[in-house]
Design a protein around this motif. Structure first.
Motif, PDB file in Angstrom:
ATOM      1  N   PRO A   1       0.603  -1.311   0.004  1.00 35.68           N
ATOM      2  CA  PRO A   1       0.000  -0.067  -0.045  1.00 35.68           C
ATOM      3  C   PRO A   1       0.786   1.161  -0.176  1.00 35.68           C
ATOM      4  O   PRO A   1       0.498   2.343  -0.636  1.00 35.68           O
ATOM      5  CB  PRO A   1      -0.844  -0.036   1.217  1.00 35.68           C
ATOM      6  N   ASP A   2       2.014   1.363   0.706  1.00 32.86           N
ATOM      7  CA  ASP A   2       2.879   2.663   0.532  1.00 32.86           C
ATOM      8  C   ASP A   2       3.485   2.542  -0.960  1.00 32.86           C
ATOM      9  O   ASP A   2       4.215   1.908  -1.126  1.00 32.86           O
ATOM     10  CB  ASP A   2       3.872   2.490   1.570  1.00 32.86           C
ATOM     11  N   GLN A   3       2.886   3.296  -1.820  1.00 32.02           N
ATOM     12  CA  GLN A   3       3.159   3.004  -3.191  1.00 32.02           C
ATOM     13  C   GLN A   3       4.023   4.037  -3.697  1.00 32.02           C
ATOM     14  O   GLN A   3       4.403   4.042  -5.061  1.00 32.02           O
ATOM     15  CB  GLN A   3       1.602   3.188  -4.018  1.00 32.02           C
ATOM     16  N   SER A   4       5.199   4.526  -3.109  1.00 31.46           N
ATOM     17  CA  SER A   4       6.025   5.366  -3.516  1.00 31.46           C
ATOM     18  C   SER A   4       7.120   4.407  -3.821  1.00 31.46           C
ATOM     19  O   SER A   4       7.248   3.326  -3.810  1.00 31.46           O
ATOM     20  CB  SER A   4       6.569   6.149  -2.046  1.00 31.46           C
TER      21      SER A   4
ATOM     22  N   SER B   1      10.270   4.281  -3.155  1.00 35.14           N
ATOM     23  CA  SER B   1      11.199   3.887  -2.116  1.00 35.14           C
ATOM     24  C   SER B   1      10.333   2.458  -1.526  1.00 35.14           C
ATOM     25  O   SER B   1      10.970   1.582  -1.151  1.00 35.14           O
ATOM     26  CB  SER B   1      11.264   4.827  -0.751  1.00 35.14           C
ATOM     27  N   ALA B   2       9.030   2.325  -1.174  1.00 31.60           N
ATOM     28  CA  ALA B   2       8.556   0.980  -0.942  1.00 31.60           C
ATOM     29  C   ALA B   2       8.524   0.301  -1.910  1.00 31.60           C
ATOM     30  O   ALA B   2       8.754  -0.873  -1.449  1.00 31.60           O
ATOM     31  CB  ALA B   2       6.936   1.620  -0.447  1.00 31.60           C
ATOM     32  N   ARG B   3       8.324   0.501  -3.206  1.00 29.96           N
ATOM     33  CA  ARG B   3       8.676  -0.371  -4.140  1.00 29.96           C
ATOM     34  C   ARG B   3      10.058  -1.249  -4.119  1.00 29.96           C
ATOM     35  O   ARG B   3      10.219  -2.374  -4.080  1.00 29.96           O
ATOM     36  CB  ARG B   3       8.396  -0.065  -5.393  1.00 29.96           C
ATOM     37  N   VAL B   4      10.973  -0.265  -3.952  1.00 30.62           N
ATOM     38  CA  VAL B   4      12.220  -0.861  -3.824  1.00 30.62           C
ATOM     39  C   VAL B   4      12.595  -1.735  -2.322  1.00 30.62           C
ATOM     40  O   VAL B   4      12.995  -2.701  -2.554  1.00 30.62           O
ATOM     41  CB  VAL B   4      13.213   0.216  -3.831  1.00 30.62           C
TER      42      VAL B   4
ATOM     43  N   ASP C   1      -0.483  -6.176  -6.959  1.00 31.66           N
ATOM     44  CA  ASP C   1       0.626  -5.779  -5.955  1.00 31.66           C
ATOM     45  C   ASP C   1       1.558  -4.758  -6.784  1.00 31.66           C
ATOM     46  O   ASP C   1       1.778  -4.716  -7.804  1.00 31.66           O
ATOM     47  CB  ASP C   1       1.490  -6.979  -5.492  1.00 31.66           C
ATOM     48  N   VAL C   2       2.445  -3.959  -5.799  1.00 30.88           N
ATOM     49  CA  VAL C   2       3.153  -2.803  -6.443  1.00 30.88           C
ATOM     50  C   VAL C   2       4.593  -3.435  -6.573  1.00 30.88           C
ATOM     51  O   VAL C   2       5.256  -2.637  -7.313  1.00 30.88           O
ATOM     52  CB  VAL C   2       3.103  -1.702  -5.713  1.00 30.88           C
ATOM     53  N   SER C   3       4.888  -4.604  -6.038  1.00 31.23           N
ATOM     54  CA  SER C   3       6.247  -5.155  -6.018  1.00 31.23           C
ATOM     55  C   SER C   3       6.387  -5.950  -7.235  1.00 31.23           C
ATOM     56  O   SER C   3       5.938  -7.168  -7.280  1.00 31.23           O
ATOM     57  CB  SER C   3       6.756  -5.785  -4.781  1.00 31.23           C
TER      58      SER C   3
END
Length: 218
Positions: free
Chosen positions: A2-5, A7-10, A74-76
């Protein structure tokens, strides 16, 4: 997820290979019980939000059978790669469509899914995003469709929080990039969003309550 910045993806990409060792050992009992309560049936079409390393995806794909379909968001990309490997190892990849994208919005037309599932994901969203996400879930669910959520939960009003739960809240407030989860009043949030609770169970995980719910739009 959910933190879709960026940095969160990384961050999620980096921990994807070790995520099961870090979290699944403590979470799998509650995740599996949540899926039991959701009771996905053969031939259904199901959406999982925040599929992570794919444990629930595999279980859902087995439940829907060859005539059903599972979509995951998912964002990852790292999590997607781990999930794909798990699905391929179980010969289930042909039943699952994995997307790497933010949520909301959600994929699918209005009424596209019989069920939507989130496990240890919903509590990661901030309140304004949770509201928008629930509106999208209502949109993509069929009439009579079910929403299954497993989440870290806030203690009922009047009960004392454990030291560990207080610590989680403090860490999330001050270091959200490290501790992105937060206990939430799940049942209250769902009812305020005009969902009817049809299954509710609570169990403790290391003195912190976990809520397992199934709800339908009113």
């Amino acid at each position: 997820m959910p933190d879709q910045s960026d940095s969160a993806r990384v961050f999620y990409d980096r921990i994807s290979g070790a995520y099961d060792a870090l979290s699944d050992a403590s979470e799998h009992t509650y995740r599996e019980r949540g899926l039991e309560l959701l009771a996905v049936r053969e031939g259904e079409t199901v959406l999982e939000i925040g599929y992570g390393t794919g444990h629930s995806l595999a279980a859902l794909a087995q439940s829907v059978g060859a005539s059903g379909r599972v979509v995951g968001v998912d964002v990852s990309e790292g999590m997607r790669d781990v999930a794909l490997k798990r699905l391929a190892g179980k010969d289930l990849a042909d039943r699952v469509d994995l997307r790497v994208q933010p949520a909301p919005p959600l994929p699918g037309e209005d009424g596209a899914f019989d069920a939507v599932s989130l496990s240890f994901t919903f509590e990661l969203f901030e309140p304004d995003v949770r509201e928008a996400l629930l509106a999208e879930i209502r949109r993509v669910l069929t009439s009579g469709g079910r929403l299954g959520v497993v989440s870290m939960a806030a203690v009922p009003s009047g009960e004392r929080e454990s030291v560990l739960e207080k610590t989680y809240r403090w860490m999330h407030q001050h270091f959200p990039h490290i501790v992105d989860c937060q206990p939430i009043p799940l049942e209250e949030i769902l009812e305020k969003a005009d969902f009817e609770l049809v299954e509710v169970e609570r169990k403790d995980m290391f003195t912190m309550p976990v809520a397992m719910t199934v709800a339908t739009p009113r």
